[in-house]
Design a protein around this motif. Sequence first.
Motif: not given
Length: 706
Positions: A293-300, A304-308
């Motif tokens: 997942l990133w922020s569009v405004q800052t690019g940061k 990170i979603l783990s589990g799969h």
Amino acid sequence: MTARLFTLNPLAGFRPKTFAGHRDAVVAAYFASDGNSIYTVSKDGAVFTWRAKDGEESDSDEDAYPKPSTSQNDLYHRIANTRWGVHKRHYFNQNNTKVVCTTFHALSNLLVVGFSTGIFGLWEMPSFTNIHTLSISQEKISSVAINSSGEWLAFGARKLGQLLVWEWQSESYVLKQQGHYFDMNTLDYAPDGQTIATGGDDGKVKLWSAYSGFCFVTFTEHTAPISTVCFAKQGNILFTASLDGTVRAYDLIRYRNFRTFTSPTPVQFSCLAVDPSGEVVAAGSTDSYEVFLWSVQTGKLLDILSGHEGPVSALAFSPAGDNQLASASWDRTVRLWSVFGRSRAVEPFTLGSDALAIAFRPDGQELAVSTLNGQITFFDQDGKQTNVIEGRKDVSGGRKADDRVSAANSSSGKSYNSLAYTADGKCILAGGNSKYVVLYDVREGEGIMLKKFQISQNLSLDGTEEFLDSRKVNDAGINTDLINDDEGSDLEDRVDTSLPGARKGAGDMSVRRYRQEARTKSVRFSPTGRAWAAASTEGLLIYSLDETVTFDPFDLSLDLTPQSTLEVLASREYLKALVMAFRLNEKPIIQRVYESIPPSDIRLIARQLPVTYVPLLLRFVAENLEKSPHLEFHLIWSNTLLLVHGRYLKERSGEHASVFRVLQKGLSDSEQSISKICDENSSTLSYLIDQSKIAQKAESQDQEMT
């Protein structure tokens, strides 16, 4: 290496003529306009001019047959009985190249030749004068055509997917288009429904106009195949994910890449999703099985979603705005993440097979999941399974050349890899690795198939034929081209070795040559609900309820000018003049043609007017209601158009809502102005009415007295 002359109609005593002498295959042969010469072009760049042999204008037995009387038959008879011989030999002298395609314009004696190096040349025959030679492509020109007037040349380069229209007299491009020169993987509609974005294996992202079908922008920043493209719900932003390990954001006002999102360690991104606010972008990987997942405004990088436990195949944000992200994976699960909540709850849904695609219903109350076993499973908000569609039989169809079983019994490709809901959420569209795209009705737990769309009739693609060519099938039903001497069991022949994610369409990756398969990579519905698009082996396909989406080649006609429109108007062909004026889209011309139509012909013209131009004409009438003094004329037009085309307009009321608003405003303004004039002059009108009554009474009394 030879050309032959045959007659279309039987001719007594005729023997086919042979034109030999070329050292390579003959590409084409052409007649001159006068019939006195024949030109043959071969692959090695030789052009032979054939004429009647000196002193032998015709066969010796020509006089034995009576000559037809008409001039056309005279020419036909003369060509058939002429003894042809090589008059001149010409050569293009292009080094290390072959002639691929040619065409000839008989009226202007122009020979157009396309070469394997992307060069084309224009020669005037029979003098073989080179008018000009130009390089227009990096690959070979696969086809060439010339228009009837001989002014425009059209070239096609198959490998690069190029289409070029060239005006040779002014040496300028009339049209220049290029598609994806490898497979098209994904597509998405812009929020206004007028623009479609596509991504392909060539690493390019293209923007297409849904109205004209033309590509108007190409982005080339990615260095690997594009896996997903997605528009932001608000603003002019396009997001793309690629196997090069980057997610990019493009500004569609300045046409530039203003953000590039990457992961801490290099991974390949297979899917992409943007939240409804357009502030957060998520991408799933095939390597680490994680969702970033990133922020569009800052690019940061936000999280990170783990589990799969397998590659993430699809992502989707809930359109309801409840901060839920759904992810599908090859580990046979779909996970629902609360990405912005404090608890960060994760709800897994277990499936019976690998998940390939997911889609939220527009209201966010239902989630559809497509799996490898051909099922489409539906879940509600609470994770309860509400419906299952068995789509294996619906999507199956088309027998491949190397299939050992019939299309009905084949297990390969019987699954959907793309899902899309309609704008009202009543139907779902599904496409997969077959020639069919299927539309289902999913209201109230139903799963009824409404229609199957066949995306291709191209027999050169694998999987378009239901039955193999009987000429190549032996008594055992096996394609003789695929029979080899290797000993193997029947079980090995029936096993499907193709991988679910294989792009080449072959299980054995050592196979160097393979046939492209008819398949659909992605399907999307337009936000207007009037059209849907599919990214397929054949390219970008648009299916629409509106005829205006189709490209109209009449717009490119050289004869369509203001002068020609006025000439048609002068000859009192009002309908044709009105259509030509709307195609020109110049208001002074439309105004002149419109006002020249007699009121008595309005009903007839309104009946014959193509429905494509009815909304345009209604808008024009509505705009003139406010500023033109011809009120009755405009009212007759609006009344007639609504009466004649009322049903058509009612069925498309949502599409033409803006036209109706303009017309309503014009009519209400006219009504108010007329009523205001009548109210202000009511006494005068009463006086005039009374005077007319008195005059009529006096006339009647005079008649009685007489």
